[in-house]
Structures are given as structure tokens and as C-alpha cells.
Design a protein around this motif. Sequence first.
Motif, PDB file in Angstrom:
ATOM      1  N   THR A   1       0.824  -1.217   0.000  1.00 60.11           N
ATOM      2  CA  THR A   1       0.000   0.000   0.000  1.00 60.11           C
ATOM      3  C   THR A   1       0.857   1.265   0.000  1.00 60.11           C
ATOM      4  O   THR A   1       0.332   2.366  -0.153  1.00 60.11           O
ATOM      5  N   LEU A   2       2.168   1.098   0.170  1.00 59.14           N
ATOM      6  CA  LEU A   2       3.078   2.233   0.267  1.00 59.14           C
ATOM      7  C   LEU A   2       3.872   2.482  -1.001  1.00 59.14           C
ATOM      8  O   LEU A   2       4.291   3.605  -1.283  1.00 59.14           O
ATOM      9  N   ALA A   3       4.122   1.410  -1.772  1.00 57.86           N
ATOM     10  CA  ALA A   3       5.034   1.509  -2.901  1.00 57.86           C
ATOM     11  C   ALA A   3       4.793   0.337  -3.844  1.00 57.86           C
ATOM     12  O   ALA A   3       4.029  -0.585  -3.537  1.00 57.86           O
ATOM     13  N   GLU A   4       5.465   0.387  -4.999  1.00 59.59           N
ATOM     14  CA  GLU A   4       5.424  -0.707  -5.972  1.00 59.59           C
ATOM     15  C   GLU A   4       6.602  -1.640  -5.725  1.00 59.59           C
ATOM     16  O   GLU A   4       7.749  -1.187  -5.613  1.00 59.59           O
ATOM     17  N   PHE A   5       6.336  -2.932  -5.675  1.00 57.56           N
ATOM     18  CA  PHE A   5       7.363  -3.944  -5.455  1.00 57.56           C
ATOM     19  C   PHE A   5       7.496  -4.821  -6.694  1.00 57.56           C
ATOM     20  O   PHE A   5       6.485  -5.292  -7.241  1.00 57.56           O
ATOM     21  N   THR A   6       8.717  -5.059  -7.127  1.00 60.24           N
ATOM     22  CA  THR A   6       8.957  -5.986  -8.222  1.00 60.24           C
ATOM     23  C   THR A   6      10.349  -6.567  -8.062  1.00 60.24           C
ATOM     24  O   THR A   6      11.045  -6.301  -7.085  1.00 60.24           O
ATOM     25  N   ARG A   7      10.759  -7.368  -9.042  1.00 61.44           N
ATOM     26  CA  ARG A   7      12.114  -7.915  -9.000  1.00 61.44           C
ATOM     27  C   ARG A   7      12.561  -8.295 -10.408  1.00 61.44           C
ATOM     28  O   ARG A   7      11.740  -8.613 -11.274  1.00 61.44           O
ATOM     29  N   SER A   8      13.880  -8.266 -10.613  1.00 60.37           N
ATOM     30  CA  SER A   8      14.444  -8.669 -11.897  1.00 60.37           C
ATOM     31  C   SER A   8      15.685  -9.528 -11.729  1.00 60.37           C
ATOM     32  O   SER A   8      16.275  -9.972 -12.707  1.00 60.37           O
TER      33      SER A   8
END
Length: 268
Positions: free
Chosen positions: A173-180
Motif C-alpha cells: 500500500t506504500l510503494a510498488e514492489f517488483t524484482r528482476s
Amino acid sequence: MIATDLDGTLLRDDKTVSARTVTALAAAEAAGIEVFFVTGRPVRWMGVVSEHVHGHGLAICANGAAVADLSDGRHRLVKVRPLERDDALAVVQALRTAAPGVSFAVERTEGIHYEPEYPAFPLDPGASFAPAETLLAGAAEDFTAQPVIKLLAHHPAMDADDFLALGRKAGGTLAEFTRSSPSALLEISGLGVSKASTLAQACAERGIASEDVVAFGDMPNDLAMLTWAGRSYAMANAHRDVLLSTTHRTTTNETDGVAAVIESFLGV
């Protein structure tokens, strides 16, 4: 428009652009097709493709948090979509609680800074080391005055996909999370900031509809872009979620999968 990721997609594993791919990109732009590099890389790591930018000279970096003009060799920032300091601090607190052992790095517009436990990147010598709370301190006459474009979180033991799911649950709810990365390394951007949302802005500025965009990618940080584009291709070496979320496939980055599709479009 062609929108392509770099690592694991356009670039070969040795981080080079093959002669075949260089020729295909030039042919696409000669045919009136814009090419955008859309990457999780920071702007300062864009030297791998700078000489292959034609036409507009723009690239979307840091998973959509920065747009850079590469055309003059200076890698000039033209747009920044920051992660606000208070949100970044709240994410740090949430992840410290949810995932003991986590360590952080703070990517700012002019460079990256680490916690001592974080596995530093060899491409970034000379960074400062301090707790994340210090690295995210309020504006001052030093690097902390620069906008935060990405927060990185590393865990030494967790499974990469499990860590992503945990991060989204703890701080989504605070930020966008992803990974590469294949390791447990989260890339955290401002809420609403992604490759897709920044690419959509760039296309709107040029009068290009999503159905006229062909996108290429291989990792979870490409998913939003791939589902937004009218036509999307997963690399044969892609993460399973990318393979499941796209309707088209191409060969691996090592065998010039992006170039093969461009050649098929152009009939060469």
C-alpha cells in the motif's frame, strides 16, 4: 513502437548487443518504428546501449522512475518519478519487521548508497554506507537532497518469489514492489510507478496507442509493461510468470530473440 527490456532480453548474457540486433534496431527506426529501451537499470548503467539509440534518444530507466536522454552521450535526466522519503522509510520499517535479516540500498538520481550488510554492485564503487534510515535522511547539502528513485531490499536466505510476495503483503500500500534478479532482491518504486505507467505516458505524448506497442521482456518487473502493450513477447529464457502472462514467444536473449521478431515484422 517497440519497447524492450535489456538484461535477459535485448542484451546477451555478456551484456553486449549483437551485430544482428544492432542491425534490426536500426532497420526498425528507419522504417518509422520508434524503439524505447525500458529497463530496471539506473541511468548511469545505460552505456551498454547508448550508441544504439537512434531517433528520439530516450530511455525509460529504473523500472519507470527515470526517463533519460541518451542522444548526446551525457545521459541527461528528463523526468523523475520519485519514491517519497516518508514512504521509503515506512517500507524499510515494514520489511525489517516482516523479514528479519533484510538489508537495503537507496538509489538516488546521482548514485546508489548501501547499508553495510547489503551486497554492493561492483559497477558502483565509492558509494557511502550507513543504515537505511540515515541514507533516507531529510534534505541536506549532500546526496540526501537528491530524489530517491528506487529502494532495494536484499534477503540472504529467502526464495526470490516468496520474498516478493512477502514484500507486497507488508508494504504494497506504500510503494510498488517488483524484482528482476534471480536472487532475493526487491526493487521498490513510488506507488503507481512502473515500466508500464511511464511507457504509457511516453506513448500518450507521441499519440501512440497501446495496441500499437510491441513489448519484450523476461522478468517480473516486465509484467506490467507486457500486459499493457498490444502485443507482447516473452523470451524463451523468461521467468515462469512472464511465460504464463504473454501469448507470444521468441527465442532466448543469447540467440537474438528480439531481433528475430523485428526481422519478421520487416520481412528481412
